[in-house]
Design a protein around this motif. Structure first.
Motif, PDB file in Angstrom:
ATOM      1  N   ILE A  50       0.840  -1.209   0.000  1.00 21.43           N
ATOM      2  CA  ILE A  50       0.000   0.000   0.000  1.00 21.43           C
ATOM      3  C   ILE A  50       0.870   1.252   0.000  1.00 21.43           C
ATOM      4  O   ILE A  50       0.635   2.190  -0.771  1.00 21.43           O
ATOM      5  N   GLU A  53       2.489   1.861  -3.342  1.00 19.45           N
ATOM      6  CA  GLU A  53       1.543   2.421  -4.318  1.00 19.45           C
ATOM      7  C   GLU A  53       1.340   3.907  -4.087  1.00 19.45           C
ATOM      8  O   GLU A  53       1.296   4.699  -5.034  1.00 19.45           O
ATOM      9  N   TYR A  57       2.316   6.939  -6.502  1.00 21.26           N
ATOM     10  CA  TYR A  57       1.270   7.881  -6.939  1.00 21.26           C
ATOM     11  C   TYR A  57       1.714   9.331  -6.783  1.00 21.26           C
ATOM     12  O   TYR A  57       1.403  10.173  -7.613  1.00 21.26           O
ATOM     13  N   GLN A 102      -7.385   0.429   5.928  1.00 26.45           N
ATOM     14  CA  GLN A 102      -8.559   0.177   5.096  1.00 26.45           C
ATOM     15  C   GLN A 102      -8.946   1.423   4.299  1.00 26.45           C
ATOM     16  O   GLN A 102      -9.290   1.338   3.116  1.00 26.45           O
ATOM     17  N   SER A 105      -6.508   1.880   1.458  1.00 22.38           N
ATOM     18  CA  SER A 105      -6.773   0.883   0.412  1.00 22.38           C
ATOM     19  C   SER A 105      -7.946   1.315  -0.461  1.00 22.38           C
ATOM     20  O   SER A 105      -7.900   1.185  -1.691  1.00 22.38           O
ATOM     21  N   LEU A 106      -8.991   1.834   0.159  1.00 22.46           N
ATOM     22  CA  LEU A 106     -10.145   2.310  -0.604  1.00 22.46           C
ATOM     23  C   LEU A 106      -9.776   3.502  -1.481  1.00 22.46           C
ATOM     24  O   LEU A 106     -10.229   3.611  -2.630  1.00 22.46           O
ATOM     25  N   ILE A 108      -6.825   4.106  -2.739  1.00 21.02           N
ATOM     26  CA  ILE A 108      -6.024   3.586  -3.848  1.00 21.02           C
ATOM     27  C   ILE A 108      -6.931   2.978  -4.917  1.00 21.02           C
ATOM     28  O   ILE A 108      -6.696   3.145  -6.120  1.00 21.02           O
ATOM     29  N   ASP A 109      -7.989   2.283  -4.480  1.00 19.53           N
ATOM     30  CA  ASP A 109      -8.972   1.757  -5.441  1.00 19.53           C
ATOM     31  C   ASP A 109      -9.606   2.900  -6.229  1.00 19.53           C
ATOM     32  O   ASP A 109      -9.849   2.779  -7.438  1.00 19.53           O
ATOM     33  N   SER A 110      -9.877   4.006  -5.551  1.00 24.10           N
ATOM     34  CA  SER A 110     -10.445   5.177  -6.230  1.00 24.10           C
ATOM     35  C   SER A 110      -9.489   5.724  -7.281  1.00 24.10           C
ATOM     36  O   SER A 110      -9.897   6.089  -8.386  1.00 24.10           O
ATOM     37  N   SER A 112      -7.189   4.050  -8.886  1.00 22.07           N
ATOM     38  CA  SER A 112      -7.165   3.104 -10.003  1.00 22.07           C
ATOM     39  C   SER A 112      -8.387   3.300 -10.902  1.00 22.07           C
ATOM     40  O   SER A 112      -8.277   3.259 -12.134  1.00 22.07           O
ATOM     41  N   ALA A 113      -9.549   3.510 -10.273  1.00 18.81           N
ATOM     42  CA  ALA A 113     -10.767   3.725 -11.053  1.00 18.81           C
ATOM     43  C   ALA A 113     -10.665   5.009 -11.878  1.00 18.81           C
ATOM     44  O   ALA A 113     -11.075   5.049 -13.045  1.00 18.81           O
TER      45      ALA A 113
END
Length: 199
Positions: A50, A53, A57, A102, A105-106, A108-110, A112-113
């Motif tokens: 994490i 990443e 970024y 957590q 992580s969320l 990072i998902d954002s 990526s999206a």
């Protein structure tokens, strides 16, 4: 390993000192974690991924320099640590609890999206350009009126402009991970209320 956990990201070294060396100069009560050297801990390796990443970024990847990470739980003495890292392009991140992990992580998902969205937009703009070329070949003029919004979207993705959402995500990441903060003035209060909290 107790919280809070400090992640020290720095240029790869030819020879890295032992975990005991970093534990001693940081006066940490816990063993220092060094990937591929210390005994494998799944949770810490996940957190390291994490942090890598996030570090990437924020543009560190543009240096093309390999990085190393060590994790220190509750470092108490920072002067000697900073002396060691003074010439190693140090970046510091903190994870104070599992909930913060957590959240990151969320986020990072954002990210990526949003990267996927920008790629899709660029593909759409490229398809528009192909259609425009074919139209121009037939009639020798651009459509009237012009589809200026396509051009604006294309320029937005081409020059790497940030959306408001990306700006908010960056601020949140900096706040949650306390990026770049070395001396945590809030640490004594934090430890008195969270002492011994673990995964």
């Amino acid at each position: 390993m107790d919280y809070p956990r400090a992640f020290f990201v720095f240029d790869k070294q030819n020879k890295l000192p032992s975990a005991e060396f970093f534990q001693n100069i940081s006066s940490s009560d816990c063993e220092v974690y060094i990937p591929y050297v210390s005994k494998h801990i799944d949770e810490l390796d996940l957190q390291i991924v994490i942090i890598e990443e996030v570090n990437s970024y924020f543009g560190i990847k543009l240096t093309y320099v390999q990085k190393e990470i060590i994790v220190i739980s509750n470092p108490k003495t920072l002067d000697l640590l900073m002396a060691y890292f003074s010439d190693k392009n140090l970046a510091v991140y903190w994870i104070d609890n599992a909930f913060d992990q957590q959240k990151v992580s969320l986020l990072i998902d954002s990210i990526s999206a949003l990267d996927g969205m920008k790629s899709d937009i660029q593909d759409a703009c490229n398809n528009y350009d192909l259609a425009l070329e074919s139209f121009y070949d037939v009639i020798k003029r651009n459509p009237h009126p012009r589809d200026d919004f396509i051009y604006k979207i294309s320029q937005h993705t081409k020059w790497g402009s940030l959306t408001y959402l990306e700006c908010e995500i960056q601020v949140l990441l900096q706040k949650i991970l306390k990026i770049g903060i070395i001396n945590r003035v809030d640490l004594s209060q934090f430890l008195s209320t969270h002492h011994g909290s673990q995964f």
